[in-house]
Design a protein around this motif. Sequence first.
Motif, PDB file in Angstrom:
ATOM      1  N   SER A   1      58.390  44.893  26.886  1.00  9.24           N
ATOM      2  CA  SER A   1      57.882  43.708  27.569  1.00  9.24           C
ATOM      3  C   SER A   1      58.110  43.757  29.073  1.00  9.24           C
ATOM      4  O   SER A   1      57.864  42.780  29.756  1.00  9.24           O
ATOM      5  CB  SER A   1      58.569  42.465  27.004  1.00  9.24           C
ATOM      6  OG  SER A   1      59.946  42.482  27.340  1.00  9.24           O
ATOM      7  N   SER A   2      58.573  44.911  29.575  1.00  8.46           N
ATOM      8  CA  SER A   2      58.862  45.012  31.012  1.00  8.46           C
ATOM      9  C   SER A   2      57.567  45.255  31.777  1.00  8.46           C
ATOM     10  O   SER A   2      57.339  46.287  32.374  1.00  8.46           O
ATOM     11  CB  SER A   2      59.848  46.161  31.257  1.00  8.46           C
ATOM     12  OG  SER A   2      60.231  46.197  32.608  1.00  8.46           O
ATOM     13  N   THR A   3      56.679  44.281  31.743  1.00  9.80           N
ATOM     14  CA  THR A   3      55.364  44.394  32.359  1.00  9.80           C
ATOM     15  C   THR A   3      55.377  43.854  33.778  1.00  9.80           C
ATOM     16  O   THR A   3      55.913  42.790  34.030  1.00  9.80           O
ATOM     17  CB  THR A   3      54.325  43.606  31.530  1.00  9.80           C
ATOM     18  OG1 THR A   3      54.348  44.085  30.185  1.00  9.80           O
ATOM     19  CG2 THR A   3      52.932  43.784  32.104  1.00  9.80           C
ATOM     20  N   VAL A   4      54.771  44.612  34.682  1.00 16.71           N
ATOM     21  CA  VAL A   4      54.623  44.138  36.053  1.00 16.71           C
ATOM     22  C   VAL A   4      53.232  43.537  36.192  1.00 16.71           C
ATOM     23  O   VAL A   4      52.233  44.241  36.098  1.00 16.71           O
ATOM     24  CB  VAL A   4      54.791  45.301  37.060  1.00 16.71           C
ATOM     25  CG1 VAL A   4      54.590  44.787  38.478  1.00 16.71           C
ATOM     26  CG2 VAL A   4      56.161  45.936  36.892  1.00 16.71           C
ATOM     27  N   PHE A   5      53.174  42.237  36.400  1.00 17.78           N
ATOM     28  CA  PHE A   5      51.893  41.557  36.436  1.00 17.78           C
ATOM     29  C   PHE A   5      51.166  41.825  37.757  1.00 17.78           C
ATOM     30  O   PHE A   5      51.782  41.966  38.808  1.00 17.78           O
ATOM     31  CB  PHE A   5      52.070  40.053  36.247  1.00 17.78           C
ATOM     32  CG  PHE A   5      52.627  39.696  34.889  1.00 17.78           C
ATOM     33  CD1 PHE A   5      52.129  40.314  33.757  1.00 17.78           C
ATOM     34  CD2 PHE A   5      53.633  38.762  34.760  1.00 17.78           C
ATOM     35  CE1 PHE A   5      52.626  39.997  32.506  1.00 17.78           C
ATOM     36  CE2 PHE A   5      54.150  38.435  33.509  1.00 17.78           C
ATOM     37  CZ  PHE A   5      53.646  39.055  32.387  1.00 17.78           C
ATOM     38  N   ALA A   6      49.859  41.871  37.679  1.00 17.18           N
ATOM     39  CA  ALA A   6      49.038  42.121  38.863  1.00 17.18           C
ATOM     40  C   ALA A   6      49.200  40.990  39.871  1.00 17.18           C
ATOM     41  O   ALA A   6      49.224  39.811  39.503  1.00 17.18           O
ATOM     42  CB  ALA A   6      47.574  42.250  38.451  1.00 17.18           C
ATOM     43  N   GLN A   7      49.333  41.365  41.140  1.00 16.15           N
ATOM     44  CA  GLN A   7      49.438  40.346  42.191  1.00 16.15           C
ATOM     45  C   GLN A   7      48.117  39.595  42.326  1.00 16.15           C
ATOM     46  O   GLN A   7      48.082  38.399  42.583  1.00 16.15           O
ATOM     47  CB  GLN A   7      49.831  41.010  43.516  1.00 16.15           C
ATOM     48  CG  GLN A   7      51.252  41.573  43.505  1.00 16.15           C
ATOM     49  CD  GLN A   7      51.621  42.193  44.833  1.00 16.15           C
ATOM     50  OE1 GLN A   7      50.761  42.421  45.685  1.00 16.15           O
ATOM     51  NE2 GLN A   7      52.898  42.466  45.020  1.00 16.15           N
ATOM     52  N   ASP A   8      47.018  40.318  42.168  1.00 15.56           N
ATOM     53  CA  ASP A   8      45.697  39.705  42.200  1.00 15.56           C
ATOM     54  C   ASP A   8      45.336  39.305  40.775  1.00 15.56           C
ATOM     55  O   ASP A   8      44.709  40.068  40.041  1.00 15.56           O
ATOM     56  CB  ASP A   8      44.674  40.700  42.768  1.00 15.56           C
ATOM     57  CG  ASP A   8      43.266  40.131  42.771  1.00 15.56           C
ATOM     58  OD1 ASP A   8      43.129  38.896  42.732  1.00 15.56           O
ATOM     59  OD2 ASP A   8      42.302  40.925  42.809  1.00 15.56           O
ATOM     60  N   ASP A   9      45.775  38.101  40.368  1.00 14.13           N
ATOM     61  CA  ASP A   9      45.625  37.686  38.974  1.00 14.13           C
ATOM     62  C   ASP A   9      44.257  37.041  38.766  1.00 14.13           C
ATOM     63  O   ASP A   9      44.133  35.832  38.513  1.00 14.13           O
ATOM     64  CB  ASP A   9      46.748  36.726  38.601  1.00 14.13           C
ATOM     65  CG  ASP A   9      46.906  36.580  37.101  1.00 14.13           C
ATOM     66  OD1 ASP A   9      46.317  37.396  36.367  1.00 14.13           O
ATOM     67  OD2 ASP A   9      47.615  35.652  36.664  1.00 14.13           O
ATOM     68  N   ALA A  10      43.233  37.880  38.862  1.00 14.56           N
ATOM     69  CA  ALA A  10      41.857  37.377  38.799  1.00 14.56           C
ATOM     70  C   ALA A  10      41.477  36.956  37.388  1.00 14.56           C
ATOM     71  O   ALA A  10      42.039  37.430  36.399  1.00 14.56           O
ATOM     72  CB  ALA A  10      40.894  38.459  39.293  1.00 14.56           C
ATOM     73  N   VAL A  11      40.495  36.045  37.306  1.00 16.60           N
ATOM     74  CA  VAL A  11      39.937  35.641  36.021  1.00 16.60           C
ATOM     75  C   VAL A  11      38.957  36.725  35.567  1.00 16.60           C
ATOM     76  O   VAL A  11      38.067  37.129  36.315  1.00 16.60           O
ATOM     77  CB  VAL A  11      39.201  34.287  36.137  1.00 16.60           C
ATOM     78  CG1 VAL A  11      38.512  33.942  34.822  1.00 16.60           C
ATOM     79  CG2 VAL A  11      40.181  33.194  36.546  1.00 16.60           C
ATOM     80  N   VAL A  12      39.127  37.227  34.337  1.00 15.34           N
ATOM     81  CA  VAL A  12      38.254  38.298  33.843  1.00 15.34           C
ATOM     82  C   VAL A  12      37.329  37.815  32.730  1.00 15.34           C
ATOM     83  O   VAL A  12      36.341  38.486  32.414  1.00 15.34           O
ATOM     84  CB  VAL A  12      39.090  39.496  33.343  1.00 15.34           C
ATOM     85  CG1 VAL A  12      39.876  40.119  34.490  1.00 15.34           C
ATOM     86  CG2 VAL A  12      40.032  39.090  32.215  1.00 15.34           C
ATOM     87  N   ALA A  13      37.619  36.673  32.134  1.00 15.49           N
ATOM     88  CA  ALA A  13      36.766  36.147  31.061  1.00 15.49           C
ATOM     89  C   ALA A  13      37.147  34.694  30.786  1.00 15.49           C
ATOM     90  O   ALA A  13      38.149  34.188  31.311  1.00 15.49           O
ATOM     91  CB  ALA A  13      36.929  36.995  29.792  1.00 15.49           C
ATOM     92  N   LYS A  14      36.339  34.034  29.970  1.00 18.44           N
ATOM     93  CA  LYS A  14      36.634  32.663  29.553  1.00 18.44           C
ATOM     94  C   LYS A  14      36.280  32.516  28.083  1.00 18.44           C
ATOM     95  O   LYS A  14      35.314  33.118  27.604  1.00 18.44           O
ATOM     96  CB  LYS A  14      35.831  31.648  30.376  1.00 18.44           C
ATOM     97  CG  LYS A  14      36.216  31.566  31.847  1.00 18.44           C
ATOM     98  CD  LYS A  14      35.397  30.513  32.572  1.00 18.44           C
ATOM     99  CE  LYS A  14      35.755  30.429  34.055  1.00 18.44           C
ATOM    100  NZ  LYS A  14      34.952  29.405  34.753  1.00 18.44           N
ATOM    101  N   VAL A  15      37.053  31.702  27.376  1.00 16.18           N
ATOM    102  CA  VAL A  15      36.766  31.371  25.986  1.00 16.18           C
ATOM    103  C   VAL A  15      36.677  29.854  25.885  1.00 16.18           C
ATOM    104  O   VAL A  15      37.699  29.165  26.011  1.00 16.18           O
ATOM    105  CB  VAL A  15      37.846  31.914  25.029  1.00 16.18           C
ATOM    106  CG1 VAL A  15      37.583  31.428  23.603  1.00 16.18           C
ATOM    107  CG2 VAL A  15      37.878  33.435  25.062  1.00 16.18           C
ATOM    108  N   ASP A  16      35.455  29.368  25.713  1.00 19.15           N
ATOM    109  CA  ASP A  16      35.219  27.930  25.629  1.00 19.15           C
ATOM    110  C   ASP A  16      35.813  27.204  26.841  1.00 19.15           C
ATOM    111  O   ASP A  16      36.419  26.142  26.723  1.00 19.15           O
ATOM    112  CB  ASP A  16      35.815  27.379  24.330  1.00 19.15           C
ATOM    113  CG  ASP A  16      35.141  26.078  23.901  1.00 19.15           C
ATOM    114  OD1 ASP A  16      33.988  25.832  24.337  1.00 19.15           O
ATOM    115  OD2 ASP A  16      35.759  25.306  23.146  1.00 19.15           O
ATOM    116  N   GLY A  17      35.655  27.851  28.001  1.00 20.36           N
ATOM    117  CA  GLY A  17      36.125  27.257  29.248  1.00 20.36           C
ATOM    118  C   GLY A  17      37.552  27.595  29.625  1.00 20.36           C
ATOM    119  O   GLY A  17      37.978  27.350  30.756  1.00 20.36           O
ATOM    120  N   VAL A  18      38.333  28.182  28.705  1.00 18.86           N
ATOM    121  CA  VAL A  18      39.727  28.554  28.991  1.00 18.86           C
ATOM    122  C   VAL A  18      39.751  29.935  29.640  1.00 18.86           C
ATOM    123  O   VAL A  18      39.191  30.889  29.107  1.00 18.86           O
ATOM    124  CB  VAL A  18      40.576  28.557  27.705  1.00 18.86           C
ATOM    125  CG1 VAL A  18      42.005  28.998  28.018  1.00 18.86           C
ATOM    126  CG2 VAL A  18      40.561  27.180  27.054  1.00 18.86           C
TER     127      VAL A  18
END
Length: 296
Positions: A31-48
């Motif tokens: 679980s030692s994940t380094v999250f992207a600084q540019d946390d862009a939206v890549v998709a939506k599910v029913d608006g989420v």
Amino acid sequence: MQIPVPNPKGFYMLRHKLLAATALIAAISFSSTVFAQDDAVVAKVDGVEIHKSDLEMAASSLGPQYQQLPDEQKQAAALSQVIDVKLLAKNATAEGLQNTDDFKKRLAFLQERELHNAYLRKSVFDAVKDEEVKARYEKEIASLPKEEEVHARHILVKTEEEAKDIIKQLDEGKDFIELAKAKSEDSSKSDGGDLGYFTKGRMVPEFEESAFTLEKGAYTKTPVKSQFGFHVIKVEDKREAAPPAFEQVEPQVRQLVMQEKYSALLEKAKAEQKVEITDEALKKAYEDATKEQQQQ
């Protein structure tokens, strides 16, 4: 058939300890994940919205078969997983499954596990310094016993008579390398029978006993029989075996340091908090497993 040429024995003496550290850290580092600084939206599910960080979390939990995929395919697999989860999670929420006792227990466990992992990232993974790793390497190397290794060549033939004839030719002044190229049935013949350097415990016993008995520059005066045939052996050099280079084992040593930090954290926590196991059979199994892990 060529006798395998080993690496320095020092590596093998460290190997068990380093592999134990590697196994432990691998089990807790997923679980030692380094999250992207540019946390862009890549998709939506029913608006989420689904963000890059969602894909990174999903990718870290994909099975081993997915980890070998190209990044683009791995991202697609992660996205598929996130979409599936969001689609059915909404249905589950609509049915009120989040209010069941079973779900609450699972959620509590997952929360504690993620807190455990977050604490590890802070206190173990991110806390290890390069100088600690180098110092641990030097400590391990200093504890290794000094060991001799030899550099040998051999000529392998099927019969004792052939081997005796080769020894006779060597006594008459023939060159060992040329005889190996002409007579040996081993795959090392093209290199003049060169087996490189090796330490004790890496060759078949009969071969090893003769090789380590010979003086530098000497060859066997009688054929040496092994499961492969009959050998004529020449020792080119003897020296003290070099330890594995820091660069060769640095990742494993770093994980060993992590394991020690992790163990220290657990010991401190156990001293501060009371652990009770009421099932006697399970208690014994737990204690046995803990002892075995401490001995590794």
